[in-house]
Write a protein that holds these residues in place. Structure first.
Motif, mmCIF file in Angstrom:
data_model
loop_
_atom_site.group_PDB
_atom_site.id
_atom_site.type_symbol
_atom_site.label_atom_id
_atom_site.label_comp_id
_atom_site.label_asym_id
_atom_site.label_seq_id
_atom_site.Cartn_x
_atom_site.Cartn_y
_atom_site.Cartn_z
ATOM 1 N N VAL A 16 0.840 -1.205 0.000
ATOM 2 C CA VAL A 16 0.000 0.000 0.000
ATOM 3 C C VAL A 16 0.875 1.254 0.000
ATOM 4 O O VAL A 16 0.617 2.221 -0.736
ATOM 5 C CB VAL A 16 -0.968 -0.017 1.218
ATOM 6 C CG1 VAL A 16 -1.612 1.348 1.413
ATOM 7 C CG2 VAL A 16 -2.038 -1.089 1.023
ATOM 8 N N ALA A 17 1.946 1.231 0.787
ATOM 9 C CA ALA A 17 2.846 2.401 0.832
ATOM 10 C C ALA A 17 3.447 2.658 -0.547
ATOM 11 O O ALA A 17 3.558 3.806 -0.990
ATOM 12 C CB ALA A 17 3.945 2.167 1.865
ATOM 13 N N TRP A 18 3.815 1.611 -1.257
ATOM 14 C CA TRP A 18 4.393 1.774 -2.590
ATOM 15 C C TRP A 18 3.351 2.319 -3.577
ATOM 16 O O TRP A 18 3.669 3.131 -4.440
ATOM 17 C CB TRP A 18 4.937 0.443 -3.098
ATOM 18 C CG TRP A 18 6.187 0.001 -2.399
ATOM 19 C CD1 TRP A 18 6.956 0.748 -1.546
ATOM 20 C CD2 TRP A 18 6.808 -1.283 -2.482
ATOM 21 N NE1 TRP A 18 8.017 0.010 -1.088
ATOM 22 C CE2 TRP A 18 7.960 -1.250 -1.648
ATOM 23 C CE3 TRP A 18 6.516 -2.465 -3.138
ATOM 24 C CZ2 TRP A 18 8.804 -2.347 -1.487
ATOM 25 C CZ3 TRP A 18 7.362 -3.557 -3.005
ATOM 26 C CH2 TRP A 18 8.498 -3.492 -2.181
ATOM 27 N N GLY A 23 1.748 7.483 -6.665
ATOM 28 C CA GLY A 23 0.826 8.553 -7.026
ATOM 29 C C GLY A 23 -0.642 8.186 -6.968
ATOM 30 O O GLY A 23 -1.486 8.989 -7.377
ATOM 31 N N PHE A 24 -0.978 6.986 -6.494
ATOM 32 C CA PHE A 24 -2.396 6.684 -6.305
ATOM 33 C C PHE A 24 -2.879 7.381 -5.029
ATOM 34 O O PHE A 24 -2.088 7.632 -4.112
ATOM 35 C CB PHE A 24 -2.626 5.172 -6.212
ATOM 36 C CG PHE A 24 -2.415 4.479 -7.539
ATOM 37 C CD1 PHE A 24 -3.306 4.674 -8.582
ATOM 38 C CD2 PHE A 24 -1.315 3.664 -7.761
ATOM 39 C CE1 PHE A 24 -3.105 4.073 -9.810
ATOM 40 C CE2 PHE A 24 -1.102 3.054 -8.983
ATOM 41 C CZ PHE A 24 -2.004 3.259 -10.020
ATOM 42 N N LEU A 77 -3.775 -5.906 -5.067
ATOM 43 C CA LEU A 77 -3.572 -4.540 -4.558
ATOM 44 C C LEU A 77 -4.545 -3.665 -5.353
ATOM 45 O O LEU A 77 -4.430 -3.548 -6.575
ATOM 46 C CB LEU A 77 -2.118 -4.139 -4.807
ATOM 47 C CG LEU A 77 -1.676 -2.727 -4.444
ATOM 48 C CD1 LEU A 77 -1.957 -2.409 -2.983
ATOM 49 C CD2 LEU A 77 -0.174 -2.569 -4.732
ATOM 50 N N CYS A 78 -5.538 -3.104 -4.657
ATOM 51 C CA CYS A 78 -6.580 -2.304 -5.336
ATOM 52 C C CYS A 78 -6.275 -0.823 -5.113
ATOM 53 O O CYS A 78 -5.998 -0.410 -3.973
ATOM 54 C CB CYS A 78 -7.952 -2.637 -4.760
ATOM 55 S SG CYS A 78 -8.391 -4.367 -4.948
ATOM 56 N N VAL A 79 -6.333 -0.041 -6.174
ATOM 57 C CA VAL A 79 -5.926 1.368 -6.078
ATOM 58 C C VAL A 79 -7.027 2.299 -6.595
ATOM 59 O O VAL A 79 -7.865 1.899 -7.414
ATOM 60 C CB VAL A 79 -4.630 1.615 -6.886
ATOM 61 C CG1 VAL A 79 -3.469 0.850 -6.282
ATOM 62 C CG2 VAL A 79 -4.819 1.240 -8.353
ATOM 63 N N ALA A 80 -6.993 3.524 -6.113
ATOM 64 C CA ALA A 80 -7.963 4.537 -6.556
ATOM 65 C C ALA A 80 -7.225 5.818 -6.910
ATOM 66 O O ALA A 80 -6.237 6.185 -6.262
ATOM 67 C CB ALA A 80 -8.977 4.818 -5.440
ATOM 68 N N LEU A 175 -10.590 3.218 -10.719
ATOM 69 C CA LEU A 175 -10.106 2.021 -10.030
ATOM 70 C C LEU A 175 -9.117 1.247 -10.884
ATOM 71 O O LEU A 175 -9.227 1.231 -12.111
ATOM 72 C CB LEU A 175 -11.293 1.098 -9.704
ATOM 73 C CG LEU A 175 -12.340 1.646 -8.742
ATOM 74 C CD1 LEU A 175 -13.515 0.677 -8.653
ATOM 75 C CD2 LEU A 175 -11.742 1.900 -7.361
ATOM 76 N N GLY A 176 -8.177 0.621 -10.223
ATOM 77 C CA GLY A 176 -7.249 -0.281 -10.897
ATOM 78 C C GLY A 176 -6.868 -1.397 -9.932
ATOM 79 O O GLY A 176 -7.067 -1.280 -8.720
#
Ligand code: SF4
Ligand code: SF4
Length: 400
Positions: A16-18, A23-24, A77-80, A175-176
Motif C-alpha cells: 500500500v505504501a508503494w 501517485g495513487f 492490490l486495489c488502487v484509486a 479504479l485499478g
C-alpha cells in the motif's frame, strides 16, 4: 532491493505504501476469492441490461473466480485515483456547450494510460523486491468485478447509482488492480488512513441519483440499465442513434455525470491534483460546432491520448450534431447544413435530424435544397423528409 517482509500483514502495508508512492490516492489489499456478487451480475446480463456491450458477457467464469486469470494468484492490490478537478481551476463554464457535457473523467488524458503507467512501475518495484512474484494489472479492462474487489479493499461502498462511493472522497475516482501471486494479508484502505469505516451502505434513504437521472436508466437502486444510459449511447454505440436514444442523450457529448453530480457526497470532495487528468488547452479551444466540423488530421492532433477516442471521430461528430439539435441554436444551422453532404453518412443523417430540431426557415431551406439532389442517398432522404415534416408540424398553426 530484495525484500523479506516478516508477515503477510507487513507485506500488505509495504504494498500500500508503494502504491501511494506511485501517485495513487488510496490503496488496499484483498485476498483473491470467488465473487459474492456474480449471481447478481449474471441476472443483470440475463435481463439484457448491458445493452450492446457483448464483451461484458464473455469470460464470466473468470469473473466468478479471478484466481483463474493466472496460475498462483493469491491477492490483489486495489488502487484509486481521484479525478475531480481542483475547484475553480478546471471546471468548464456551465454554458460551455461542449466541455460541460463531457464526463469529468474523460476531459484529460486517457485514464487507462494514466493508471497503467503507475501500475507498471508498481509491478516492476514488486517483482524486483520479491523475485519469483508475478503480477497482472487491470484498469477497467479485465474480466474482474472490480467494484466488488475495491469495496472489500476499503476504497468505498457500492452506491445506488452503481458507482463506488466513499464517505469523504465521493465517487469521482478511477479504479485499478494489481493481481499478485504474493501471500498478502487483507488490508483496508480506510484502516491505512486511520479512519476505518464499517459502513456497508452510505446511501440510506437518499434517492437523488435515481430521481435525477433524466432517462430513468437507474431502474432501481444499484441497477443500471445501459439501454437507457446516456453514457452507453454516447460512448459505446456505433452507427446511428435510434430516435429514442437521440432524445435520451440530450446535450451530452461523451458520457454523463448527472447521477454523480447530484450525489451529496460529491459536493465537498477534497481536491486531488493529477495534472494529466485536466482538460488540455488544445481540446479546451474546441467548441461544439468545431467538433461537428472536425477533420481527421485535427482529430488526431487534438484528441491524442484522450479517452474520448473510444467513441471514434464519427461518433463524436454524430454526438455533436445531436447536441446542437437539442440546443436549438439557429447560429448552428450553417454548420449543420454544410454537414448534410458529409462523407460520413451517419454524421449527415444526424445533422439532418438536428436541423429538424432547430427548425426555422433557414433550416428548412437547407434541408429542401439537399433533398432536391437526384443522387441523394436514400437513407439520408428519409431522414430529411422526417426533419422537414417536424419543421412543418411545428409551423402548422402559423401556416393556417
Ligand atoms: Fe442516468 Fe446519466 Fe447516470 Fe446514465 S450516467 S444512469 S443516464 S444519470
Ligand atoms: Fe446514494 Fe444518494 Fe449518492 Fe445516489 S445520490 S449514490 S442514493 S447518496
Amino acid at each position: 532491493m530484495v525484500e523479506t517482509p516478516a508477515t503477510p500483514a507487513e507485506l500488505s502495508r509495504r504494498l500500500v505504501a508503494w502504491a501511494l508512492d506511485e501517485g495513487f490516492d488510496r490503496a488496499g489489499v484483498v485476498r483473491l476469492e470467488p465473487s459474492r456478487q456474480i449471481d447478481a451480475f449474471e441476472r443483470w446480463l440475463e435481463r439484457g441490461d448491458h445493452a450492446g456491450m457483448e464483451w461484458i458477457a464473455r469470460r464470466t467464469e473468470l469473473r466468478r473466480d479471478p484466481r483463474g486469470l493466472w496460475p498462483g494468484l493469491r491477492s490483489a492490490l486495489c488502487v484509486a485515483l481521484q479525478y475531480h478537478p481542483l475547484v475553480g481551476e478546471d471546471e468548464p463554464a456551465a454554458d460551455d456547450a461542449l466541455w460541460s457535457r463531457v464526463a469529468r473523467y474523460a476531459r484529460g488524458r486517457d485514464y487507462h494510460e494514466v493508471m497503467t503507467k503507475r501500475l507498471r512501475r508498481l509491478e516492476q518495484r514488486i517483482v524486483a523486491a520479491f523475485p519469483g512474484a508475478a503480477a497482472r494489472w487491470y484498469v477497467d479492462t479485465g474480466p474482474i468485478l472490480e467494484r466488488e474487489m475495491a469495496a472489500r479493499a476499503g476504497l468505498g461502498v457500492q452506491a445506488k447509482n452503481t458507482h463506488l462511493l466513499h464517505r469523504v472522497h465521493g465517487s469521482y475516482f478511477l479504479l485499478g488492480e494489481l493481481l499478485l501471486t504474493l501471500d498478502a494479508a487483507p488490508l483496508r484502505a480506510d484502516e491505512v488512513e486511520g479512519a476505518a469505516d464499517p459502513a456497508t451502505d452510505l446511501c440510506g434513504r437518499c434517492t437523488r441519483c435515481l430521481d435525477h437521472c433524466p432517462t430513468d436508466a437507474l431502474r432501481a437502486p444499484y441497477r443500471l440499465d445501459a439501454n437507457r444510459c446516456i453514457s452507453y449511447w454516447t460512448i459505446e454505440h456505433r452507427g446511428d442513434l435510434p430516435e429514442a436514444a437521440r432524445e435520451m442523450v440530450g446535450e451530452w457529448v461523451f458520457g454523463c455525470d448527472i447521477c454523480q453530480e447530484v450525489c451529496p457526497y460529491n459536493v465537498k470532495v477534497p481536491a486531488a491534483d493529477h495534472p494529466e487528468l485536466r482538460l488540455p488547452p488544445e481540446r479546451r479551444a474546441l467548441d461544439l460546432v468545431g467538433l461537428l466540423r472536425l477533420g481527421r488530421d485535427e482529430y488526431v492532433e487534438r484528441f491524442r491520448k484522450s479517452p474520448m477516442k473510444r467513441a471514434k471521430l464519427e461518433g463524436l461528430r454524430r454526438n455533436a450534431a445531436v447536441a446542437l439539435g437539442h440546443r436549438g441554436d439557429t447560429a448552428a444551422v450553417g454548420a449543420l447544413a454544410a454537414t448534410l453532404d458529409d462523407a460520413s453518412a451517419v454524421v449527415a443523417r444526424h445533422a439532418a435530424w438536428a436541423l429538424g430540431e432547430v427548425g426555422g426557415a433557414e433550416a428548412r431551406s437547407a434541408l429542401s435544397a439537399r433533398r432536391a439532389d437526384p443522387m441523394l442517398e436514400p437513407s439520408l432522404g428519409v431522414e430529411i423528409d422526417r426533419a422537414l415534416a417536424r419543421i412543418d408540424a411545428a409551423n402548422w398553426p402559423a401556416a393556417y
